[in-house]
Write a protein that holds these residues in place. Structure first.
Motif, PDB file in Angstrom:
ATOM      1  N   LEU A 134      98.287  56.144  77.947  1.00  0.00           N
ATOM      2  CA  LEU A 134      99.255  56.744  78.421  1.00  0.00           C
ATOM      3  C   LEU A 134     100.024  57.716  77.657  1.00  0.00           C
ATOM      4  O   LEU A 134     100.001  57.692  76.545  1.00  0.00           O
ATOM      5  N   LEU A 135     100.653  58.729  78.291  1.00  0.00           N
ATOM      6  CA  LEU A 135     101.457  59.515  77.473  1.00  0.00           C
ATOM      7  C   LEU A 135     102.885  58.839  77.018  1.00  0.00           C
ATOM      8  O   LEU A 135     102.962  57.784  77.630  1.00  0.00           O
ATOM      9  N   ILE A 136     103.558  59.540  75.947  1.00  0.00           N
ATOM     10  CA  ILE A 136     104.659  58.763  75.744  1.00  0.00           C
ATOM     11  C   ILE A 136     105.578  58.660  76.742  1.00  0.00           C
ATOM     12  O   ILE A 136     106.302  57.228  76.917  1.00  0.00           O
ATOM     13  N   GLN A 137     106.045  59.796  77.687  1.00  0.00           N
ATOM     14  CA  GLN A 137     106.792  59.366  78.651  1.00  0.00           C
ATOM     15  C   GLN A 137     106.560  58.462  79.711  1.00  0.00           C
ATOM     16  O   GLN A 137     107.165  57.759  80.510  1.00  0.00           O
ATOM     17  N   GLN A 138     105.002  58.280  80.075  1.00  0.00           N
ATOM     18  CA  GLN A 138     104.571  57.631  80.771  1.00  0.00           C
ATOM     19  C   GLN A 138     104.887  56.034  80.301  1.00  0.00           C
ATOM     20  O   GLN A 138     105.327  55.122  81.020  1.00  0.00           O
ATOM     21  N   GLU A 139     104.579  55.744  78.970  1.00  0.00           N
ATOM     22  CA  GLU A 139     104.688  54.501  78.386  1.00  0.00           C
ATOM     23  C   GLU A 139     106.354  54.052  78.586  1.00  0.00           C
ATOM     24  O   GLU A 139     106.719  52.881  78.941  1.00  0.00           O
ATOM     25  N   LYS A 140     107.279  54.819  78.168  1.00  0.00           N
ATOM     26  CA  LYS A 140     108.428  54.688  78.331  1.00  0.00           C
ATOM     27  C   LYS A 140     109.025  54.121  79.707  1.00  0.00           C
ATOM     28  O   LYS A 140     109.732  53.525  79.945  1.00  0.00           O
ATOM     29  N   ALA A 141     108.526  54.980  80.684  1.00  0.00           N
ATOM     30  CA  ALA A 141     108.747  54.673  82.310  1.00  0.00           C
ATOM     31  C   ALA A 141     108.002  53.318  82.441  1.00  0.00           C
ATOM     32  O   ALA A 141     108.994  52.363  83.135  1.00  0.00           O
ATOM     33  N   LEU A 142     106.893  53.063  82.086  1.00  0.00           N
ATOM     34  CA  LEU A 142     106.484  51.879  82.440  1.00  0.00           C
ATOM     35  C   LEU A 142     107.412  50.448  81.627  1.00  0.00           C
ATOM     36  O   LEU A 142     107.564  49.635  82.595  1.00  0.00           O
ATOM     37  N   LYS A 153     110.148  64.957  86.213  1.00  0.00           N
ATOM     38  CA  LYS A 153     109.733  66.214  86.906  1.00  0.00           C
ATOM     39  C   LYS A 153     108.531  66.305  87.036  1.00  0.00           C
ATOM     40  O   LYS A 153     107.436  65.549  86.635  1.00  0.00           O
ATOM     41  N   MET A 154     108.236  67.182  88.105  1.00  0.00           N
ATOM     42  CA  MET A 154     106.772  67.518  88.611  1.00  0.00           C
ATOM     43  C   MET A 154     105.844  67.611  87.350  1.00  0.00           C
ATOM     44  O   MET A 154     106.177  68.425  86.838  1.00  0.00           O
ATOM     45  N   GLY A 155     104.683  67.163  87.447  1.00  0.00           N
ATOM     46  CA  GLY A 155     103.798  67.472  86.617  1.00  0.00           C
ATOM     47  C   GLY A 155     103.509  66.544  85.341  1.00  0.00           C
ATOM     48  O   GLY A 155     102.916  66.559  84.353  1.00  0.00           O
ATOM     49  N   THR A 156     104.730  65.406  85.268  1.00  0.00           N
ATOM     50  CA  THR A 156     104.604  64.780  84.118  1.00  0.00           C
ATOM     51  C   THR A 156     103.990  63.548  83.950  1.00  0.00           C
ATOM     52  O   THR A 156     103.934  62.632  83.220  1.00  0.00           O
ATOM     53  N   GLY A 157     103.064  63.186  85.221  1.00  0.00           N
ATOM     54  CA  GLY A 157     102.195  62.012  85.354  1.00  0.00           C
ATOM     55  C   GLY A 157     102.809  60.842  86.178  1.00  0.00           C
ATOM     56  O   GLY A 157     102.494  59.646  85.692  1.00  0.00           O
ATOM     57  N   LYS A 158     103.920  60.988  86.921  1.00  0.00           N
ATOM     58  CA  LYS A 158     104.510  59.912  87.671  1.00  0.00           C
ATOM     59  C   LYS A 158     103.461  58.617  88.499  1.00  0.00           C
ATOM     60  O   LYS A 158     103.549  57.796  88.754  1.00  0.00           O
ATOM     61  N   THR A 159     102.290  59.708  88.938  1.00  0.00           N
ATOM     62  CA  THR A 159     101.275  59.148  89.552  1.00  0.00           C
ATOM     63  C   THR A 159     100.840  57.907  89.018  1.00  0.00           C
ATOM     64  O   THR A 159     100.324  56.700  89.414  1.00  0.00           O
ATOM     65  N   ARG A 160     100.459  58.261  87.713  1.00  0.00           N
ATOM     66  CA  ARG A 160      99.724  57.260  86.723  1.00  0.00           C
ATOM     67  C   ARG A 160     100.744  56.001  86.322  1.00  0.00           C
ATOM     68  O   ARG A 160     100.324  54.996  86.384  1.00  0.00           O
ATOM     69  N   VAL A 161     101.801  56.253  86.412  1.00  0.00           N
ATOM     70  CA  VAL A 161     102.920  55.238  86.170  1.00  0.00           C
ATOM     71  C   VAL A 161     102.965  54.235  87.373  1.00  0.00           C
ATOM     72  O   VAL A 161     103.012  53.120  87.185  1.00  0.00           O
TER      73      VAL A 161
END
Length: 405
Positions: A3-11, A25-33
């Motif tokens: 995961l990217l840093i922002q994805q890890e924080k979201a998780l 924001k669009m394109g930051t990888g929220k689908t993966r989260v």
């Protein structure tokens, strides 16, 4: 892939909650989260994904769907996964009832709404149906890069969907608590009144965030590439100029403009713009700018212009703003052309993030075509100010329109 840093924080933030909002924001990888959050709940038996139809079933088979995106990361672990377009949810009673009964009979459902701004209208059938479905789901998630496109009231149905207990207030109380507004009444001929409310500001925002903050994760997009914005001017033919002037005078002289509202204004400008949507100057400008059709997205407003673009640029990806600007991952197409301008600033922002997103390695170029009539400059200037139709309409009079257009 990690995961990217922002994805890890979201998780990390969302894992303790059964409901949540990924306002990334669009394109930051929220689908993966979203995928990781669902798979972190082992007892889930059914996953329901509601999103824009064209993100689930793109018109162009070469465009990856949201299902492809999720499969790329390993897919959901649940035994059953259902994808449904939010447009289908609204238009098909049969499919809604089938899905509703499926959810009601399933003990462990995870309900996800992608591009939750699609349910901002609390009176819309799609919103009412999703609110009814949400009552039967313990786990719920909303995804959006721009959760507010109109005003703060956009938030109420989204959090009502997650859990009514979060806000613990109806729409009227929400509006009175957080919005300042003015009511204007116009009288026409002594027999007809036109009443319109305008939100003029907001208050108690700290209080609002204290209620929703626990459930929200926000982040911006930060890429080491450039977004390059360009314009190309084109000339309307004499015949197109003549027809444009005729429509302008016809609509601005119409008595219904005395009670002009957003819908009438939009209808008027669309008719005028449609008149020159196939102007030869537009196609010449595109031909001079385009370098690789296979790496180019062309956004159109009208069926006629979309069909002609597909004919003249067969390797390009031609999309409609409304159905093509949301959720799609088109990072292999870094060049974008706005063939028909649009007043809807939200659609413009959405369209830019089809290619400017996590994973993009090339600079993204954007071309806007501007014709030599007042309407084209009006749309361009409003987009620069990030104004939509409703915001602009508050500040304009019939006489000013006559002068500008």
């Amino acid at each position: 892939m990690s995961l990217l840093i922002q994805q890890e924080k979201a998780l990390i933030k969302q894992l303790p909650n059964k409901v949540g909002a990924l306002f990334m924001k669009m394109g930051t990888g929220k689908t993966r989260v979203a995928l990781e959050l669902v798979n972190a709940v082992p007892e889930i038996r059914l996953v329901v994904w509601i999103g824009p139809l064209r993100s689930i079933k793109p018109i162009d088979e070469s465009i990856p769907s949201i299902k492809d995106e999720i499969a790329k990361w390993g897919g959901f672990n649940a035994p059953e996964v259902i994808y449904m377009g939010v447009e289908t949810l609204q238009s098909s009673d049969r499919q809604f009832l089938q899905l509703f009964n499926k959810i009601r009979n399933s003990l462990d459902t995870f309900l996800i709404v992608d591009e939750s701004i699609k349910i901002k209208n609390h009176d819309a059938k799609r919103t009412k149906r999703l609110l009814e479905m949400s009552k039967w789901c313990e786990y719920k998630l909303i995804l959006n890069g721009e959760p507010i496109t109109r005003d703060l009231i956009d938030l109420w149905p989204q959090f009502e969907f997650l859990a009514p207990e979060i806000l613990n207030m109806g729409l009227a109380e929400f509006k009175n608590t957080f919005c300042k507004y003015t009511t204007i009444t116009k009288n026409f001929g002594g027999y007809k009144n036109y009443v319109k409310e305008f939100i003029t500001g907001y208050e108690n925002i700290d209080y609002l965030y204290s209620m929703i903050g626990e459930y929200v994760f926000e982040c911006d997009l930060d890429l080491n590439i450039n977004q390059i914005f360009e314009t190309a001017n084109y000339q309307l033919s004499d015949e197109e100029q003549k027809n444009y002037k005729y429509l302008k005078e016809k609509h601005l002289d119409d008595e219904k403009l005395m009670a002009m509202n957003n819908n009438i204004f939009l209808e008027m400008t669309q008719k005028m713009q449609h008149e020159y949507s196939l102007s030869e100057g537009k196609f010449e400008a595109v031909k001079n700018w385009i370098t690789d059709e296979s790496k180019t997205i062309i956004f159109c407003k009208y069926i006629a212009s979309a069909n002609e673009c597909r004919k003249q640029f067969p390797k390009a990806t031609v999309l409609n703003y409304k159905t093509g600007s949301m959720s799609l991952n088109l990072q292999d197409r870094p060049h974008t052309i706005y063939f028909d301008q649009t007043f809807d600033w939200g659609d413009v922002i959405q369209s830019q993030h089809r290619n400017y997103r996590t994973g993009q390695s090339e600079d993204c170029r954007y071309l806007r075509l501007i014709g030599n009539v007042g309407l084209e400059n009006l749309i361009f200037e409003n987009n620069k100010k990030k104004l939509g139709i409703s915001e602009y309409f508050k500040k304009i009079s019939r006489e000013q329109l006559q002068e500008i257009l």
